[in-house]
Design a protein around this motif. Structure first.
Motif, mmCIF file in Angstrom:
data_model
loop_
_atom_site.group_PDB
_atom_site.id
_atom_site.type_symbol
_atom_site.label_atom_id
_atom_site.label_comp_id
_atom_site.label_asym_id
_atom_site.label_seq_id
_atom_site.Cartn_x
_atom_site.Cartn_y
_atom_site.Cartn_z
ATOM 1 N N CYS A 1 -9.454 -2.675 19.206
ATOM 2 C CA CYS A 1 -9.927 -2.290 20.538
ATOM 3 C C CYS A 1 -10.565 -3.515 21.225
ATOM 4 O O CYS A 1 -10.315 -3.781 22.404
ATOM 5 C CB CYS A 1 -10.925 -1.143 20.392
ATOM 6 S SG CYS A 1 -11.844 -0.789 21.872
ATOM 7 N N ALA A 2 -11.370 -4.253 20.463
ATOM 8 C CA ALA A 2 -12.031 -5.437 21.034
ATOM 9 C C ALA A 2 -10.991 -6.494 21.402
ATOM 10 O O ALA A 2 -11.049 -7.093 22.493
ATOM 11 C CB ALA A 2 -13.036 -6.002 20.030
ATOM 12 N N ALA B 1 -17.467 -13.175 23.713
ATOM 13 C CA ALA B 1 -17.714 -12.182 22.653
ATOM 14 C C ALA B 1 -19.033 -12.488 21.949
ATOM 15 O O ALA B 1 -19.498 -13.629 21.948
ATOM 16 C CB ALA B 1 -16.571 -12.221 21.633
ATOM 17 N N VAL C 1 -18.298 -7.673 19.986
ATOM 18 C CA VAL C 1 -17.254 -7.525 18.956
ATOM 19 C C VAL C 1 -17.948 -7.251 17.614
ATOM 20 O O VAL C 1 -17.545 -6.393 16.855
ATOM 21 C CB VAL C 1 -16.382 -8.804 18.886
ATOM 22 C CG1 VAL C 1 -15.406 -8.733 17.714
ATOM 23 C CG2 VAL C 1 -15.622 -8.998 20.198
ATOM 24 N N HIS D 1 -15.945 1.693 17.690
ATOM 25 C CA HIS D 1 -14.638 1.140 18.088
ATOM 26 C C HIS D 1 -14.128 0.258 16.958
ATOM 27 O O HIS D 1 -14.892 -0.126 16.064
ATOM 28 C CB HIS D 1 -14.724 0.343 19.394
ATOM 29 C CG HIS D 1 -15.608 -0.866 19.305
ATOM 30 N ND1 HIS D 1 -15.219 -2.039 18.687
ATOM 31 C CD2 HIS D 1 -16.876 -1.082 19.723
ATOM 32 C CE1 HIS D 1 -16.210 -2.915 18.763
ATOM 33 N NE2 HIS D 1 -17.230 -2.363 19.375
ATOM 34 N N ARG E 1 -20.344 1.310 15.214
ATOM 35 C CA ARG E 1 -20.022 0.750 16.520
ATOM 36 C C ARG E 1 -19.193 1.701 17.377
ATOM 37 O O ARG E 1 -19.212 1.624 18.589
ATOM 38 C CB ARG E 1 -19.229 -0.566 16.351
ATOM 39 C CG ARG E 1 -20.063 -1.798 16.139
ATOM 40 C CD ARG E 1 -20.881 -2.192 17.347
ATOM 41 N NE ARG E 1 -20.102 -2.553 18.508
ATOM 42 C CZ ARG E 1 -20.633 -2.894 19.693
ATOM 43 N NH1 ARG E 1 -21.942 -2.891 19.861
ATOM 44 N NH2 ARG E 1 -19.869 -3.232 20.703
ATOM 45 N N ARG F 1 -19.309 -2.994 26.073
ATOM 46 C CA ARG F 1 -18.517 -2.629 24.902
ATOM 47 C C ARG F 1 -17.038 -2.779 25.251
ATOM 48 O O ARG F 1 -16.648 -2.527 26.396
ATOM 49 C CB ARG F 1 -18.768 -1.163 24.543
ATOM 50 C CG ARG F 1 -20.140 -0.820 24.077
ATOM 51 C CD ARG F 1 -20.280 0.703 23.941
ATOM 52 N NE ARG F 1 -19.243 1.266 23.092
ATOM 53 C CZ ARG F 1 -19.342 1.413 21.762
ATOM 54 N NH1 ARG F 1 -20.448 1.054 21.154
ATOM 55 N NH2 ARG F 1 -18.352 1.923 21.064
ATOM 56 N N PRO F 2 -16.203 -3.086 24.259
ATOM 57 C CA PRO F 2 -14.772 -3.260 24.570
ATOM 58 C C PRO F 2 -14.061 -1.953 24.924
ATOM 59 O O PRO F 2 -12.983 -1.995 25.510
ATOM 60 C CB PRO F 2 -14.189 -3.853 23.281
ATOM 61 C CG PRO F 2 -15.178 -3.579 22.207
ATOM 62 C CD PRO F 2 -16.517 -3.451 22.869
ATOM 63 N N TYR G 1 -18.106 -9.223 25.566
ATOM 64 C CA TYR G 1 -17.879 -8.024 24.760
ATOM 65 C C TYR G 1 -18.606 -8.110 23.422
ATOM 66 O O TYR G 1 -18.574 -9.155 22.756
ATOM 67 C CB TYR G 1 -16.384 -7.843 24.481
ATOM 68 C CG TYR G 1 -15.602 -7.472 25.716
ATOM 69 C CD1 TYR G 1 -15.764 -6.233 26.315
ATOM 70 C CD2 TYR G 1 -14.707 -8.372 26.291
ATOM 71 C CE1 TYR G 1 -15.049 -5.888 27.463
ATOM 72 C CE2 TYR G 1 -13.987 -8.036 27.435
ATOM 73 C CZ TYR G 1 -14.178 -6.789 28.005
ATOM 74 O OH TYR G 1 -13.476 -6.452 29.139
#
Ligand code: SF4
Length: 325
Positions: free
Chosen positions: A182-183, A199, A163, A178, A176, A136-137, A161
């Protein structure tokens, strides 16, 4: 007057000498002179979006069982899983080398000493030549990136990641935990540490129009991304989304193969041409899949995309508005 179309002229070329899109095997050939296969590993990590550290219940579409090959269980050591995976491939390809793919759950969500031990256990396995780490980012620290960057001086390290979408409202809807910002920040930071960075994106999430899905290619093209995996939305048994579908089926519009192929082509046309497109689809095991059941293998969908790109005289980046430096 005849109008000469340069790209139609390309139709006479064999498909493998035309540029249609940047694929993963071409990318790997830049780094390895031998055949390389990813081997999935379940290192027994958990997920902060399930245990309350970030959220509860997990992402609404997620059932981790759906992307865990049989030889991967958290009960077997990383080394044992990799040896099993190697045995499977080495009968057919004795010269093959491997990337350990830390796939299940969140593969950077642990104390750094434990992460180091597990990654290094994988790299110590004979013929393992690199790491691919899915995460996860919001679960990477500069300490970890610094360590991976050191590793990356001698071996291949790719961080992937999740996304999933660039739309914050949709990220919230699928729980999610986030934002897209953030990503984007995690991707930029990872690239700054000199690591390979990729991603995942899901196309077909409820409430997103086709044009919005395609526009995400413009947004992702502005990031220092090297690889991208696209997935069609799949409704999987045992997920929160499956329960939502039972209650509100009209919120969902599962794409047909043709609709999804058109979407992917529209997306590719706007995607920066050097971003490696590793996948277009994923395949949930039949017993777990509710919809859409296309009955198509990944390689069959790849062939369909290649054929359509060629028929339409188009290719990745044709409508990309940026400029390569
Ligand atoms: S997709 Fe990843 S972050 Fe989301 S619930 Fe599943 S394991 Fe956790």
């Amino acid at each position: 007057m005849d109008i000469y179309c340069y790209f139609c002229a390309l139709l006479t070329l064999p498909i493998d000498v035309m540029f249609l899109y940047t694929d993963f095997s071409t990318f790997l050939k830049k780094y390895f002179e031998f055949k390389v296969q990813k081997l999935s590993v379940n290192a027994g990590f958990s997920c902060p979006n399930r245990n309350g550290y970030i959220g509860y219940g997990g992402c609404t579409y997620c059932n981790n069982q759906s992307f865990n090959p049989d030889y991967c269980t958290g009960n077997r050591s990383v080394k044992e899983q990799l040896e099993d995976g190697k045995m499977f491939f080495s009968r057919k390809y004795p010269e093959m080398k491997y990337l350990a793919y830390f796939q299940a759950y969140t593969n950077t969500y642990e104390k750094i000493e434990i992460l180091k031990r597990l990654y290094e256990e994988a790299l110590a396995v004979e013929n393992v030549v690199g790491l691919v780490i899915g995460t996860r980012p919001d679960c990477v620290s500069e300490d970890l990136l610094g360590y991976l960057s050191e590793l990356g001086r001698h071996t291949f390290v790719l961080l992937e990641y999740g996304v999933e979408t660039t739309d914050d409202a949709l990220l919230e809807r699928i729980n999610r935990g986030h934002t897209f910002d953030c990503a984007a920040k995690a991707i930029c930071l990872t690239a700054r540490y000199g690591l390979h960075v990729g991603a995942h994106l899901i196309l077909g999430l409820p409430g997103q129009a086709a044009e919005q899905m395609v526009e995400q290619a413009d947004i992702l093209s502005d990031l220092p991304l090297e690889t991208l995996k696209l997935h069609q939305l799949q409704l999987v048994r045992g997920t929160v989304m499956a329960r939502e579908y039972e209650r509100y089926p009209s919120d969902f519009n599962f794409l047909s193969v043709d609709e999804y192929a058109d979407l992917v082509i529209g997306f590719l046309e706007r995607l920066r041409p050097d971003i490696v497109v590793e996948r277009f689809t994923s395949q949930t095991p039949k017993e777990l899949l509710i919809a859409p059941d296309w009955g198509l293998k990944n390689y069959e969908f790849v062939a369909l995309i290649q054929r359509r790109l060629k028929e339409r005289c188009t290719y990745q980046g044709r409508l990309w508005k940026g400029r390569m430096d």
